[in-house]
Design an enzyme around this catalytic site. Structure first.
Site: not given
Length: 175
Positions: A14, A89, A128, A140, A151
């Site tokens: 995204k 969401r 990432r 993160r 998640r």
């Protein structure tokens, strides 16, 4: 002008696609993850509520996320449209967005859903993390296998109701 919602699990792309759309079309990118991190860092009232949820491992309450998006859209610069990344969401958030868009006289043109296999999501998150680590950027805290599984489960449970909601409104686009 185009107003978009990008929906997808963590690591679905995204943010990457939003960056391209911003660069190519000058759209305003509103990432709820970024909004939450900024509000937490700034210690705003909504940020403090978000920090409490994040600290306990819970999802940030809809009212907090809706409040952050509402503040941002209400103050938005004159742009050629916007991209909502990671919002809505839940059905409550989708309904709140509809009301907010009516209030500011903005239509929602398309909802794009990224459907990426779980194995590929895990690979993307691992990549990432590696890129962040090698470039000295802080990783993160939710970029790990256990958090990713949680998640993705949270994403799947919460967003499954959004597809029929947006299909009814004839703005849903799968990819």
């Amino acid at each position: 002008m185009v107003n978009l919602v990008l929906i997808g699990a963590p690591g679905a792309g995204k943010g990457t696609q939003a960056e391209r759309l911003v660069r190519d079309y000058g759209l305003l990118h509103i990432s709820t993850g970024d909004l939450l991190r900024q509000a937490i860092a700034a210690g705003t009232p909504l940020g403090l509520k978000a920090k409490e949820a994040v600290g306990s491992g819970e999802l940030v309450p809809d009212k907090v996320v809706i409040g952050l998006v509402e503040e941002t859209l209400a103050d938005k610069a004159e742009a050629q449209g916007f991209i909502l990344d990671g919002f809505p969401r839940t059905l409550e958030q989708a309904r709140a967005l509809e009301g907010l868009l009516r209030k500011i006289a903005e239509p929602l043109h398309h909802v794009v859903v990224f459907d990426i296999p779980i194995g590929e999501l895990a690979e993307r998150i691992a990549k990432r993390v590696a890129q962040s680590s090698s470039s000295g950027v802080q990783v993160r805290s939710d970029d790990n296998t256990e958090a990713l599984r949680r998640r993705i489960d949270d994403f799947t449970r919460a967003t499954v109701v959004l597809l029929p909601f947006y299909e009814e409104r004839q703005v849903y686009q799968g990819c």
